[in-house]
Design an enzyme around this catalytic site. Structure first.
Site, PDB file in Angstrom:
ATOM      1  N   ASP A 451       0.783  -1.233   0.000  1.00  0.00           N
ATOM      2  CA  ASP A 451       0.000   0.000   0.000  1.00  0.00           C
ATOM      3  C   ASP A 451       0.821   1.294   0.000  1.00  0.00           C
ATOM      4  OD1 ASP A 451      -1.795  -2.040   0.248  1.00  0.00           O
ATOM      5  OD2 ASP A 451      -3.067  -1.053   1.701  1.00  0.00           O
ATOM      6  N   GLU A 648      -3.874  -7.051  13.396  1.00  0.00           N
ATOM      7  CA  GLU A 648      -3.425  -6.911  12.011  1.00  0.00           C
ATOM      8  C   GLU A 648      -1.935  -6.575  11.938  1.00  0.00           C
ATOM      9  OE1 GLU A 648      -4.696  -4.344   8.005  1.00  0.00           O
ATOM     10  OE2 GLU A 648      -5.511  -3.820   9.971  1.00  0.00           O
TER      11      GLU A 648
END
Length: 689
Positions: A451, A648
């Site tokens: 990302d 995460e």
């Protein structure tokens, strides 16, 4: 009482019972599990769940009291520091007896969905109900069994004091007044009280100190939640098959052209319906299939059920189109799309994703080459779980059937993600083996999976990406091994040629002598190829994907970067971006500092491979492997213990879990790390699976 009893019970494993408490309008379920290990009978855990009954009031208040007592010789004490307001977080008791040895007992807070009564009375300030109350008593052995009577006697003292202070006309509400004191001290009987509003859940875990693992149940929970996230999805998908020329991204400023192309009317259509059998990153937050996540998800499952894993891989490749493309996110049906912003719903047939499913083929071939003997575990399902391992011909048949799809996907990848060498007079062993992610804009390369990781600025069609050529190299090596396994000799030669060229081009195109690391490449204002170096995960990608041999002249510098606390190293795992980089912890800070378990797993695996191979860096790799493995496991466990969740990502400065909770996708790779060998000869971190 409307009924109670065991719903399931196994004398060796544990069971589940439900109490239907009609009088208090709540059903309470206790799930009990035993974990063998050690010299004193092993460990156990209990999950207590409360669910209001249909006739329950809108705001049902419930109090739950757990007590532990020590009868006879031994000790039992509360390990938490006393707090007159109550305890925040997990309650920990520790003790020892000749029969049980050393042990600990933990009573967790439970998930963040638990609610507690709000403040409604002045007494709340002195005893807030969002904390856990703990009271310790010293009683004679002959009275220890009368815990209920002792509790009521103790509680009556608290009630009398409150009535005396506030008066019967202004007494606290029942859930506030019927509470124990906050009084941690030496004793042989300890009460633990929690007060809830509505549904609730928390765990009690007994860990035997003689068990071979520091934490029993941790790995079981991680793997169980990963496997429990496997599901079947069905529905149509939103796809842009306009094949607009802007999507080739060949012009400077291409990201603006592609944005315009995406904005055109009529190019987006529904396709399908399709079906997918897949594991998912997080049931509450990401209930859909992610292509690059999936390969990581399946690595722990491979060791438990190879056949289930192969079914999932087959399902993914059933989605392949005639060109060889597989959509990187499988958002199938209206329900799935309701959880995704519209701008992220559309899939583009020129966008790729890291080919992590090929990890599974490598794992399968590794197991076939090892020729393992399947032990009789007494598990009647084991022959099904390991059918492809027990019968190599069955595995080869599986690979042969899938092979045409694998080749189609492989060559689609090479064709659509190619990088330009010739136009910029770059010197390299091969003029073909260079790669560039499509789907780039100035701030993100979502297709890479990394990302917001820093890339050359501004984006340029002449860019070459270190991570992508490494992924293609890993995929090529896997294709070569598959071809060898099924006897496709001509293809073996072809893939071997690609593989050798990629490995050489990684050094020729991406190694920077000055920075002593691998870097992305771009084109400068003088139309010359230059490196743009952001030390972090990108810099070590050839190492992460297993393309650096143990005698590589680049390996020493890679190990320097990994082990440098001013760059990637932290006591909780490897940072995604080096601490010295100007972009560290800036902007979105998604892949600009946090610790990610998937790429840390690849680092641990590659370090182990180097440590177990002859070469000049064998001993050093073993030391780094040992420390990194320990840091990762201990931190993920610590946060699981503290919060009740896998996360995460993890903060590189504090180790705290962050972003999405209950992220039992690739964070479950901690289970794989725990089963790796202990090269340090010290404390083990492996759980019993």
């Amino acid at each position: 009482m409307a009924g109670y009893g065991w719903d399931e019970y196994d004398v060796r494993l544990g069971g589940r019972q439900t109490i239907h408490d009609a009088g208090n309008a709540i059903d309470i379920t206790t799930e009990f599990v035993k974990i063998p290990g050690g010299h004193h009978g092993g460990s156990w855990g209990v999950r207590i769940k409360g669910k209001p009954r249909e006739n329950a009031p809108d705001r049902l208040m419930s109090t739950v009291i757990f007590y532990a007592g020590m009868e006879g010789l031994g000790r039992l004490q509360v390990a938490n520091e006393e707090d007159e307001l109550g305890i925040e977080g997990t309650i920990k008791l520790k003790g020892s007896t000749s029969e049980l040895g050393d042990f600990t007992m933990e009573i967790t807070d439970g998930p963040v969905s638990n609610k507690h009564p709000p403040q409604q009375h002045k007494s709340y300030a002195a005893k807030p109900l969002d904390r856990t109350m703990v009271a310790s008593l010293q009683v004679s052995d002959q009275n220890l069994w009368q815990a209920k009577t002792l509790l009521f006697q103790h509680m009556k003292t608290e009630i009398d004091e409150m009535i005396a202070q506030y008066g019967s006309e202004n007494a606290p509400p029942p859930w506030q007044i019927f509470t124990i004191a906050n009084n941690i001290q030496e004793g042989n009987l300890h009460f633990v009280q929690k007060v809830f509003e509505g549904a609730f859940e928390f765990d009690i875990m007994f860990s035997s100190g003689s068990a071979s693992e520091p934490v029993t149940g941790f790995a079981h929970s991680m793997l169980a939640n990963l496997i429990g996230g496997i599901g079947y999805f069905y529905g149509d998908a939103v796809v842009d098959r306009s094949y607009a020329p802007e999507y080739e991204e060949e012009n400077e400023g291409f990201w603006m052209e592609t944005a315009d192309a995406r904005g055109r009317q009529g190019v987006i259509k529904l396709e399908g319906p399709s079906e997918l059998f897949t594991s998912i990153p997080s049931r509450p937050f990401f209930p859909r299939g992610f292509l690059w996540d999936e390969g990581f998800h399946l690595l722990p499952i491979v060791d438990w059920d190879m056949d289930l894993t192969l079914d999932i891989v087959k399902s993914w490749f059933s989605l392949i189109d005639e060109d060889g493309w597989i959509g990187r996110e499988q958002i199938l049906g209206q329900e799935a799309r309701s959880k995704v912003p519209p701008e992220f719903q559309v899939q583009y047939p020129h966008y790729a994703n890291p080919p992590t499913l090929f990890f599974v083929f490598n794992a399968l071939i590794d197991k076939l080459e090892a020729k393992p003997t399947i032990k009789d575990s007494g598990d009647v399902l084991e022959p099904i779980r390991s059918a492809h391992i027990q019968d190599p011909e069955k595995a080869k048949e599986y690979l042969r059937n899938l092979y045409p799809l694998l080749k189609r996907h492989y060559f689609w990848f090479r064709k659509t993600q190619w990088g330009d060498i010739k136009s910029y007079d770059r010197e390299a062993f091969s003029l073909k083996e260079a790669y560039r992610w499509r789907g780039r804009n100035p701030t993100h390369v979502l297709t890479s999976g990394l990302d917001d990781y820093p890339r050359p600025q501004p984006p340029h069609p002449g860019e070459l990406h270190t991570d992508l050529i490494s992924w293609v190299g890993m995929m090529t090596r896997s294709m070569r091994r598959i071809a060898e396994t099924i006897g496709e000799s001509d293809d073996v030669k072809e893939f071997k040629g690609y593989e050798d060229a990629i490995v050489k081009n990684i050094d020729d195109l991406h190694w920077d002598d000055k920075a002593q690391t691998y870097c992305d490449a771009t084109i400068d204002d003088y139309e010359e190829s230059v490196h743009v170096c952001h030390k972090g995960y990108i810099s070590i990608f050839p190492f992460l994907t297993g393309l650096l041999p143990a005698d590589s002249p680049r390996l020493g510098a890679i190990l320097d970067l990994i082990s440098d606390p001013e760059e990637l190293w932290s006591e909780y795992g490897l940072r995604s971006l080096g601490k010295s980089d100007a972009n560290y912890e800036t902007g979105e800070n998604y892949w600009r500092s946090p610790i990610w378990m998937n790429l840390n797993y690849l680092a641990v695996k590659s370090l182990l491979d180097i440590a177990q191979s002859p070469g000049p860096h064998k001993a050093r790799a073993a030391r780094i492997y040992t420390d990194l493995r320990k840091n990762l496991v201990q931190n993920v466990f610590k946060e699981w213990e503290r919060t009740g969740f896998a996360w995460e990502q993890y903060n590189p400065e504090t180790g705290e879990g962050q972003r999405t909770q209950h992220f039992t996708g690739w964070t479950s790779l901690v289970v794989k790390i725990m089963t790796m060998p202990d090269l340090g000869g010290g404390g083990k971190v492996k759980d019993e699976l």
